[in-house]
Design a protein around this motif. Structure first.
Motif, PDB file in Angstrom:
ATOM      1  N   ILE A 129       0.834  -1.209   0.000  1.00 42.57           N
ATOM      2  CA  ILE A 129       0.000   0.000   0.000  1.00 42.57           C
ATOM      3  C   ILE A 129       0.865   1.254   0.000  1.00 42.57           C
ATOM      4  CG2 ILE A 129      -1.660   1.332   1.375  1.00 42.57           C
ATOM      5  CD1 ILE A 129      -2.815  -1.409   2.283  1.00 42.57           C
ATOM      6  N   THR A 130       1.937   1.264   0.794  1.00 43.71           N
ATOM      7  CA  THR A 130       2.824   2.430   0.837  1.00 43.71           C
ATOM      8  C   THR A 130       3.495   2.654  -0.507  1.00 43.71           C
ATOM      9  OG1 THR A 130       3.218   2.160   3.210  1.00 43.71           O
ATOM     10  CG2 THR A 130       4.821   3.467   1.987  1.00 43.71           C
ATOM     11  N   LYS A 131       3.954   1.573  -1.159  1.00 37.74           N
ATOM     12  CA  LYS A 131       4.590   1.698  -2.472  1.00 37.74           C
ATOM     13  C   LYS A 131       3.601   2.238  -3.505  1.00 37.74           C
ATOM     14  CE  LYS A 131       8.806   0.277  -1.764  1.00 37.74           C
ATOM     15  NZ  LYS A 131       9.964   1.198  -1.970  1.00 37.74           N
ATOM     16  N   MET A 132       2.377   1.725  -3.473  1.00 34.19           N
ATOM     17  CA  MET A 132       1.374   2.213  -4.418  1.00 34.19           C
ATOM     18  C   MET A 132       1.047   3.683  -4.152  1.00 34.19           C
ATOM     19  SD  MET A 132      -2.436   0.801  -5.359  1.00 34.19           S
ATOM     20  CE  MET A 132      -1.779  -0.365  -6.557  1.00 34.19           C
ATOM     21  N   PHE A 133       0.915   4.034  -2.888  1.00 30.73           N
ATOM     22  CA  PHE A 133       0.632   5.425  -2.544  1.00 30.73           C
ATOM     23  C   PHE A 133       1.740   6.340  -3.059  1.00 30.73           C
ATOM     24  CE2 PHE A 133       0.716   9.221   0.028  1.00 30.73           C
ATOM     25  CZ  PHE A 133      -0.621   9.563   0.137  1.00 30.73           C
ATOM     26  N   ASN A 134       2.984   5.960  -2.828  1.00 33.06           N
ATOM     27  CA  ASN A 134       4.106   6.774  -3.286  1.00 33.06           C
ATOM     28  C   ASN A 134       4.100   6.929  -4.806  1.00 33.06           C
ATOM     29  OD1 ASN A 134       5.153   7.221  -0.716  1.00 33.06           O
ATOM     30  ND2 ASN A 134       6.480   5.425  -0.782  1.00 33.06           N
ATOM     31  N   ARG A 140       7.475   9.972  -0.902  1.00 35.17           N
ATOM     32  CA  ARG A 140       8.529   9.007  -0.577  1.00 35.17           C
ATOM     33  C   ARG A 140       8.388   8.546   0.869  1.00 35.17           C
ATOM     34  NH1 ARG A 140      13.686  12.332  -3.193  1.00 35.17           N
ATOM     35  NH2 ARG A 140      12.942  12.309  -5.362  1.00 35.17           N
ATOM     36  N   LEU A 141       7.193   8.142   1.211  1.00 32.56           N
ATOM     37  CA  LEU A 141       6.907   7.754   2.587  1.00 32.56           C
ATOM     38  C   LEU A 141       7.312   6.303   2.848  1.00 32.56           C
ATOM     39  CD1 LEU A 141       3.380   9.409   2.908  1.00 32.56           C
ATOM     40  CD2 LEU A 141       5.592  10.354   3.588  1.00 32.56           C
ATOM     41  N   LYS A 142       7.564   6.012   4.129  1.00 30.72           N
ATOM     42  CA  LYS A 142       7.944   4.654   4.530  1.00 30.72           C
ATOM     43  C   LYS A 142       6.791   3.896   5.189  1.00 30.72           C
ATOM     44  CE  LYS A 142      12.805   5.833   5.477  1.00 30.72           C
ATOM     45  NZ  LYS A 142      12.707   7.304   5.330  1.00 30.72           N
ATOM     46  N   ASP A 143       5.813   4.631   5.750  1.00 32.26           N
ATOM     47  CA  ASP A 143       4.762   3.962   6.529  1.00 32.26           C
ATOM     48  C   ASP A 143       3.491   4.804   6.506  1.00 32.26           C
ATOM     49  OD1 ASP A 143       3.387   2.275   8.181  1.00 32.26           O
ATOM     50  OD2 ASP A 143       4.605   2.625   9.960  1.00 32.26           O
ATOM     51  N   VAL A 144       2.793   4.784   5.388  1.00 28.32           N
ATOM     52  CA  VAL A 144       1.611   5.624   5.224  1.00 28.32           C
ATOM     53  C   VAL A 144       0.458   5.169   6.114  1.00 28.32           C
ATOM     54  CG1 VAL A 144       0.552   4.319   3.340  1.00 28.32           C
ATOM     55  CG2 VAL A 144       0.214   6.794   3.454  1.00 28.32           C
ATOM     56  N   PHE A 209      -7.777  -0.562  -2.430  1.00 26.15           N
ATOM     57  CA  PHE A 209      -8.791  -0.072  -3.372  1.00 26.15           C
ATOM     58  C   PHE A 209      -9.095   1.397  -3.117  1.00 26.15           C
ATOM     59  CE2 PHE A 209     -13.332   0.510  -4.539  1.00 26.15           C
ATOM     60  CZ  PHE A 209     -13.212   0.293  -5.907  1.00 26.15           C
ATOM     61  N   ASP A 210      -9.207   1.777  -1.843  1.00 21.45           N
ATOM     62  CA  ASP A 210      -9.467   3.177  -1.499  1.00 21.45           C
ATOM     63  C   ASP A 210      -8.324   4.083  -1.946  1.00 21.45           C
ATOM     64  OD1 ASP A 210     -11.896   2.583  -0.396  1.00 21.45           O
ATOM     65  OD2 ASP A 210     -11.196   2.555   1.684  1.00 21.45           O
ATOM     66  N   THR A 211      -7.092   3.576  -1.905  1.00 21.90           N
ATOM     67  CA  THR A 211      -5.942   4.350  -2.376  1.00 21.90           C
ATOM     68  C   THR A 211      -6.090   4.682  -3.859  1.00 21.90           C
ATOM     69  OG1 THR A 211      -4.511   3.255  -0.757  1.00 21.90           O
ATOM     70  CG2 THR A 211      -3.421   4.395  -2.569  1.00 21.90           C
ATOM     71  N   ILE A 212      -6.565   3.712  -4.630  1.00 22.55           N
ATOM     72  CA  ILE A 212      -6.784   3.930  -6.063  1.00 22.55           C
ATOM     73  C   ILE A 212      -7.899   4.955  -6.274  1.00 22.55           C
ATOM     74  CG2 ILE A 212      -7.481   2.836  -8.227  1.00 22.55           C
ATOM     75  CD1 ILE A 212      -6.200   0.258  -7.163  1.00 22.55           C
ATOM     76  N   LEU A 213      -8.970   4.852  -5.471  1.00 18.06           N
ATOM     77  CA  LEU A 213     -10.071   5.810  -5.584  1.00 18.06           C
ATOM     78  C   LEU A 213      -9.606   7.226  -5.233  1.00 18.06           C
ATOM     79  CD1 LEU A 213     -13.120   3.877  -4.048  1.00 18.06           C
ATOM     80  CD2 LEU A 213     -12.551   4.239  -6.457  1.00 18.06           C
ATOM     81  N   LEU A 214      -8.732   7.336  -4.230  1.00 19.55           N
ATOM     82  CA  LEU A 214      -8.193   8.649  -3.868  1.00 19.55           C
ATOM     83  C   LEU A 214      -7.348   9.224  -4.995  1.00 19.55           C
ATOM     84  CD1 LEU A 214      -7.246   7.841  -0.174  1.00 19.55           C
ATOM     85  CD2 LEU A 214      -8.893   9.584  -0.890  1.00 19.55           C
ATOM     86  N   ALA A 215      -6.613   8.356  -5.685  1.00 20.04           N
ATOM     87  CA  ALA A 215      -5.833   8.813  -6.829  1.00 20.04           C
ATOM     88  C   ALA A 215      -6.755   9.318  -7.936  1.00 20.04           C
ATOM     89  CB  ALA A 215      -4.947   7.682  -7.345  1.00 20.04           C
ATOM     90  N   ALA A 216      -7.905   8.629  -8.102  1.00 16.77           N
ATOM     91  CA  ALA A 216      -8.881   9.061  -9.107  1.00 16.77           C
ATOM     92  C   ALA A 216      -9.443  10.437  -8.773  1.00 16.77           C
ATOM     93  CB  ALA A 216     -10.018   8.039  -9.197  1.00 16.77           C
ATOM     94  N   LYS A 217      -9.542  10.716  -7.476  1.00 13.07           N
ATOM     95  CA  LYS A 217     -10.076  12.021  -7.052  1.00 13.07           C
ATOM     96  C   LYS A 217      -9.027  13.120  -7.182  1.00 13.07           C
ATOM     97  CE  LYS A 217     -11.902  14.472  -3.023  1.00 13.07           C
ATOM     98  NZ  LYS A 217     -12.331  14.363  -1.607  1.00 13.07           N
TER      99      LYS A 217
END
Length: 298
Positions: A129-134, A140-144, A209-217
């Protein structure tokens, strides 16, 4: 003004009787008295223990951790707020390291340094999840997903993060990153939890999945082109079939070649545009970060 007057500890809880008293005692022993416990209607006496320990107890609106944090932020009246889980896993003394950085940052995450107390599958999920978020947000976070972080109150108070449950940490980071706010990290302690964990394995997939939705927003152009790049797969498959059929049987499929090349070209262009959109977003984030830094230096 001392540190104890500029920060409020915000603790979301649901059936945390084994840890809540211990964590409140530790916070008070450090000199902090502004403690808000947002309880999700616990049935094990968590709220009563928190009251006995001198914390201000608020019963949350809605369900889940996200609702608890958004409810609690309404009652914070200090410049900073430190959100910390009530299961005793985090050491509140690490807040001093976080507050030292808050002059230059809008959020400081306390990264879980001792990973042995995190189940292996959870560690892997956190890493994914952290890698996808970055990747999606140019950070460049280590622990989102850390449950202990300090926030600049005026940046998050009153914001509807449109998150549910354990996705709130990702939603806060996504909101701040999209606003070109600075997010920092410090390494902290991570202890064995008291009580039973509320995080189920399936919730990791929901957070992803929510991370992807946030990226869409917050970065829709990138996501649209990324989805378009999926057309590369059927395009390559069709062209491969045509090539094999021609080499094996000398049969040439004109229509399939046209369809295959069309899908391949659209997919390739979409992939290149998604990469471009991602790097433009990262450049925007870095430029705004530099500008904010210059403003603080003036």
């Amino acid at each position: 003004m001392g540190l104890e007057e500029v920060v409020t500890f915000l603790i979301p809880t649901l059936n945390e009787r084994d840890g809540i008293g211990l964590i409140i005692d530790e916070i008070k022993s450090l000199g902090f008295n502004k403690i808000i416990v947002v309880d999700g209607n616990s049935t094990d006496g968590t709220a009563e223990i928190a009251k006995e320990k001198g914390a201000k107890v608020i019963y949350q609106q809605g369900k889940g951790k996200a609702s608890a944090i958004m409810t609690g932020l309404k009652y914070v009246d200090t410049p900073y707020v430190a959100v910390i889980d009530g299961d005793y896993t985090y050491n509140p003394a690490d807040v001093f390291k976080a507050l030292k950085m808050m002059e230059d940052y809008d959020e400081v995450i306390v990264v879980r340094g001792n990973r042995k107390n995190i189940p292996l599958i959870n560690r892997f999920g956190n890493w994914v999840i952290t890698k996808m978020f970055n990747t999606l947000f140019g950070t460049r976070l280590k622990d989102v997903l850390s449950g202990f972080y300090a926030l600049r109150t005026n940046e998050v108070k009153g914001v509807n993060f449109e998150a549910k449950g354990f996705s709130i940490e990702v939603a806060i980071c996504a909101y701040l990153a999209s606003q070109s706010k600075r997010i920092g990290e410090v390494i902290g302690d991570y202890r064995a939890r008291k009580g039973v964990s509320k995080l189920k394995k399936i919730q990791g997939l929901k957070i992803l999945f929510d991370t992807i939705l946030l990226a869409a927003k917050f970065n829709p152009v990138f996501l649209i082109f990324l989805i378009g790049s999926v057309l590369l797969i059927p395009g390559i498959a069709i062209l491969s079939y045509v090539a094999l059929d021609y080499l094996a049987y000398h049969i040439f499929h004109f229509v399939l070649v046209f369809v295959g090349f069309s899908l391949f070209n659209v997919g390739l262009i979409s992939l290149l545009l998604s990469v471009l959109a991602l790097y433009l977003k990262r450049m925007e984030y870095r430029l705004n970060e530099k500008i904010e830094g210059l403003k603080r230096d003036v």
